[in-house]
Design a protein around this motif. Structure first.
Motif, PDB file in Angstrom:
ATOM      1  N   LEU A   9       0.838  -1.194   0.000  1.00 57.97           N
ATOM      2  CA  LEU A   9       0.000   0.000   0.000  1.00 57.97           C
ATOM      3  C   LEU A   9       0.873   1.244   0.000  1.00 57.97           C
ATOM      4  O   LEU A   9       1.928   1.270   0.641  1.00 57.97           O
ATOM      5  N   GLU A  10       0.423   2.238  -0.720  1.00 58.91           N
ATOM      6  CA  GLU A  10       1.049   3.552  -0.680  1.00 58.91           C
ATOM      7  C   GLU A  10       0.003   4.496  -0.105  1.00 58.91           C
ATOM      8  O   GLU A  10      -1.117   4.588  -0.614  1.00 58.91           O
ATOM      9  N   LEU A  11       0.368   5.168   0.981  1.00 61.61           N
ATOM     10  CA  LEU A  11      -0.546   6.093   1.636  1.00 61.61           C
ATOM     11  C   LEU A  11       0.065   7.492   1.607  1.00 61.61           C
ATOM     12  O   LEU A  11       1.282   7.642   1.684  1.00 61.61           O
ATOM     13  N   THR A  12      -0.793   8.492   1.545  1.00 60.33           N
ATOM     14  CA  THR A  12      -0.354   9.881   1.545  1.00 60.33           C
ATOM     15  C   THR A  12      -0.988  10.581   2.731  1.00 60.33           C
ATOM     16  O   THR A  12      -2.193  10.484   2.953  1.00 60.33           O
ATOM     17  N   LYS A  13      -0.134  11.287   3.480  1.00 56.34           N
ATOM     18  CA  LYS A  13      -0.612  12.082   4.611  1.00 56.34           C
ATOM     19  C   LYS A  13       0.138  13.402   4.560  1.00 56.34           C
ATOM     20  O   LYS A  13       1.357  13.438   4.767  1.00 56.34           O
ATOM     21  N   GLY A  14      -0.575  14.456   4.238  1.00 51.35           N
ATOM     22  CA  GLY A  14       0.082  15.755   4.053  1.00 51.35           C
ATOM     23  C   GLY A  14       1.009  15.678   2.861  1.00 51.35           C
ATOM     24  O   GLY A  14       0.603  15.313   1.762  1.00 51.35           O
ATOM     25  N   THR A  15       2.263  15.991   3.102  1.00 57.15           N
ATOM     26  CA  THR A  15       3.255  15.918   2.023  1.00 57.15           C
ATOM     27  C   THR A  15       4.105  14.657   2.120  1.00 57.15           C
ATOM     28  O   THR A  15       5.044  14.489   1.348  1.00 57.15           O
ATOM     29  N   ASP A  16       3.786  13.780   3.064  1.00 58.65           N
ATOM     30  CA  ASP A  16       4.553  12.551   3.246  1.00 58.65           C
ATOM     31  C   ASP A  16       3.904  11.383   2.517  1.00 58.65           C
ATOM     32  O   ASP A  16       2.681  11.249   2.497  1.00 58.65           O
ATOM     33  N   LYS A  17       4.760  10.554   1.943  1.00 58.83           N
ATOM     34  CA  LYS A  17       4.292   9.334   1.283  1.00 58.83           C
ATOM     35  C   LYS A  17       4.789   8.148   2.105  1.00 58.83           C
ATOM     36  O   LYS A  17       5.978   8.059   2.419  1.00 58.83           O
ATOM     37  N   HIS A  18       3.873   7.245   2.464  1.00 63.53           N
ATOM     38  CA  HIS A  18       4.205   6.071   3.265  1.00 63.53           C
ATOM     39  C   HIS A  18       4.014   4.826   2.413  1.00 63.53           C
ATOM     40  O   HIS A  18       2.985   4.672   1.760  1.00 63.53           O
ATOM     41  N   GLU A  19       5.003   3.938   2.456  1.00 63.91           N
ATOM     42  CA  GLU A  19       4.884   2.636   1.803  1.00 63.91           C
ATOM     43  C   GLU A  19       4.769   1.594   2.899  1.00 63.91           C
ATOM     44  O   GLU A  19       5.664   1.451   3.728  1.00 63.91           O
ATOM     45  N   VAL A  20       3.638   0.894   2.901  1.00 56.41           N
ATOM     46  CA  VAL A  20       3.350  -0.092   3.947  1.00 56.41           C
ATOM     47  C   VAL A  20       3.085  -1.434   3.278  1.00 56.41           C
ATOM     48  O   VAL A  20       2.270  -1.524   2.363  1.00 56.41           O
ATOM     49  N   ASP A  21       3.781  -2.476   3.738  1.00 55.96           N
ATOM     50  CA  ASP A  21       3.519  -3.846   3.299  1.00 55.96           C
ATOM     51  C   ASP A  21       2.823  -4.578   4.432  1.00 55.96           C
ATOM     52  O   ASP A  21       3.306  -4.572   5.567  1.00 55.96           O
ATOM     53  N   VAL A  22       1.692  -5.208   4.130  1.00 57.39           N
ATOM     54  CA  VAL A  22       0.937  -5.978   5.113  1.00 57.39           C
ATOM     55  C   VAL A  22       0.999  -7.448   4.705  1.00 57.39           C
ATOM     56  O   VAL A  22       0.634  -7.796   3.571  1.00 57.39           O
ATOM     57  N   ASP A  23       1.482  -8.297   5.610  1.00 55.76           N
ATOM     58  CA  ASP A  23       1.563  -9.731   5.345  1.00 55.76           C
ATOM     59  C   ASP A  23       0.155 -10.264   5.112  1.00 55.76           C
ATOM     60  O   ASP A  23      -0.738 -10.076   5.933  1.00 55.76           O
ATOM     61  N   ALA A  24      -0.050 -10.930   3.972  1.00 51.99           N
ATOM     62  CA  ALA A  24      -1.377 -11.395   3.578  1.00 51.99           C
ATOM     63  C   ALA A  24      -1.853 -12.592   4.387  1.00 51.99           C
ATOM     64  O   ALA A  24      -3.033 -12.917   4.367  1.00 51.99           O
TER      65      ALA A  24
END
Length: 106
Positions: free
Chosen positions: A73-88
Motif C-alpha cells: 500500500l502507498e498512503l499519503t498524509k500531508g506531504t509525506d508518502k508512506h509505503e506499507v507492506d501488510v503480510d497477507a
C-alpha cells in the motif's frame, strides 16, 4: 511409398506437439493460487492504523516467489508518502517506509 512414410512421420510429429502442449497447459493451469487470508479491505484498515489520517493512493497484491505474499500500500498524509507492506497471511505490518516531500528537487 515414400509419401506414406512422410505422412506417418509428419502425423507422429503433430501428435507429439499437441500432447506436449496439452501437458504444458495442464501444468500451468492446474491449480489456481489460494486467496489471501487478509482481504484488501482488512489490509487498508491495518495500514490506516499504522498511518492514521492518511489516504490510500495505491494498493497491490504481491505474490512473491520466495517470500511471503503481501499487500503493498502507498498512503499519503500531508506531504509525506508512506509505503506499507501488510503480510497477507498474518496481517502484520512487514514494512513501513516514509518519504518526506520537502518540495526541493535537490
Amino acid at each position: 511409398m515414400q509419401i506414406t512414410k512422410k505422412l506417418i512421420v509428419a502425423g507422429a510429429g503433430v501428435v507429439a506437439l499437441v500432447a506436449g502442449g496439452g501437458a504444458a497447459y495442464a501444468a500451468t493451469a492446474a491449480a489456481p493460487a489460494a486467496a489471501p487470508k487478509i482481504t484488501a479491505e482488512q489490509a487498508i484498515d491495518i495500514a490506516h492504523k499504522a498511518v492514521p489520517g492518511a489516504w490510500v493512493s495505491e494498493l497491490d497484491f504481491d505474490r512473491r516467489g520466495t517470500g511471503p505474499e503481501v499487500w503493498e500500500l502507498e498512503l499519503t498524509k500531508g506531504t509525506d508518502k508512506h509505503e506499507v507492506d501488510v503480510d497477507a497471511a498474518s496481517g502484520k505490518v512487514a514494512k513501513h517506509e516514509t518519504e518526506r516531500n520537502d518540495d526541493n528537487d535537490d
